[in-house]
Structure formats: structure tokens, C-alpha cells
Motif scaffolding. Structure first.
Motif, PDB file in Angstrom:
ATOM      1  N   PRO A 206      59.743  19.731  -3.790  1.00 32.10           N
ATOM      2  CA  PRO A 206      59.341  19.040  -2.562  1.00 32.10           C
ATOM      3  C   PRO A 206      58.065  19.669  -1.988  1.00 32.10           C
ATOM      4  CG  PRO A 206      61.684  19.533  -2.509  1.00 32.10           C
ATOM      5  CD  PRO A 206      61.110  20.255  -3.689  1.00 32.10           C
ATOM      6  N   GLU A 207      57.231  18.823  -1.397  1.00 32.62           N
ATOM      7  CA  GLU A 207      55.988  19.297  -0.785  1.00 32.62           C
ATOM      8  C   GLU A 207      56.288  20.400   0.215  1.00 32.62           C
ATOM      9  OE1 GLU A 207      52.033  17.414   1.329  1.00 32.62           O
ATOM     10  OE2 GLU A 207      53.886  16.272   1.336  1.00 32.62           O
TER      11      GLU A 207
ATOM     12  N   GLU B 183      57.229  23.497  -0.490  1.00 32.66           N
ATOM     13  CA  GLU B 183      58.188  24.487  -0.980  1.00 32.66           C
ATOM     14  C   GLU B 183      57.537  25.660  -1.706  1.00 32.66           C
ATOM     15  OE1 GLU B 183      61.782  24.712  -0.869  1.00 32.66           O
ATOM     16  OE2 GLU B 183      61.330  23.376   0.813  1.00 32.66           O
TER      17      GLU B 183
ATOM     18  N   GLU C  59      49.299  18.241  -6.222  1.00 39.36           N
ATOM     19  CA  GLU C  59      50.096  17.663  -5.147  1.00 39.36           C
ATOM     20  C   GLU C  59      49.653  16.232  -4.881  1.00 39.36           C
ATOM     21  OE1 GLU C  59      51.412  21.361  -2.406  1.00 39.36           O
ATOM     22  OE2 GLU C  59      49.365  20.647  -2.081  1.00 39.36           O
TER      23      GLU C  59
END
Length: 66
Positions: free
Chosen positions: A14-15, A17, A42
């Protein structure tokens, strides 16, 4: 041209993390070590796929003899 080995790894998180990324260490048959620089991409699935393809194309540009 001899056959080659590409060392590669992927993991989706997840973004937000990822705190830090380190090089991966490889142990070679001759006893030496080599290092693989890890990269972070990303974005959306489409953005990541586009960035990954561009990175892979650029990687092979470093080795025109392949």
C-alpha cells in the motif's frame, strides 16, 4: 551470446508503507558478492506498468551487446 540470468523481484505494498529500500546482496558461485539496486515505482497500475517497461527498456540500453 551465452545465456544470462536476470535477478529480479517484485512486491506491491500500500502507498506510504515503504520507509526505506536497501540493495539486495547476491552470493556468486566464485565466492564474491554482487549487489542489485532496488527501485521503487508508485502510481496506479497503468502508471507502474508504464514506468516498469520504460525502466526495463533503459536497463537493456546499458548493455547494447545483448
Amino acid at each position: 551470446m551465452a545465456n544470462l540470468t536476470l535477478v529480479y523481484g517484485l512486491r506491491l505494498l500500500p502507498e506510504g508503507e515503504v520507509k526505506q529500500v536497501h540493495d539486495a546482496t547476491l552470493e556468486l558461485v566464485n565466492g564474491n558478492e554482487a549487489h542489485v539496486t532496488m527501485h521503487v515505482l508508485e502510481g496506479s497500475r497503468e502508471q507502474i506498468e508504464a514506468q516498469l517497461k520504460q525502466s526495463l527498456d533503459a536497463f537493456f540500453d546499458f548493455y547494447p551487446e545483448i
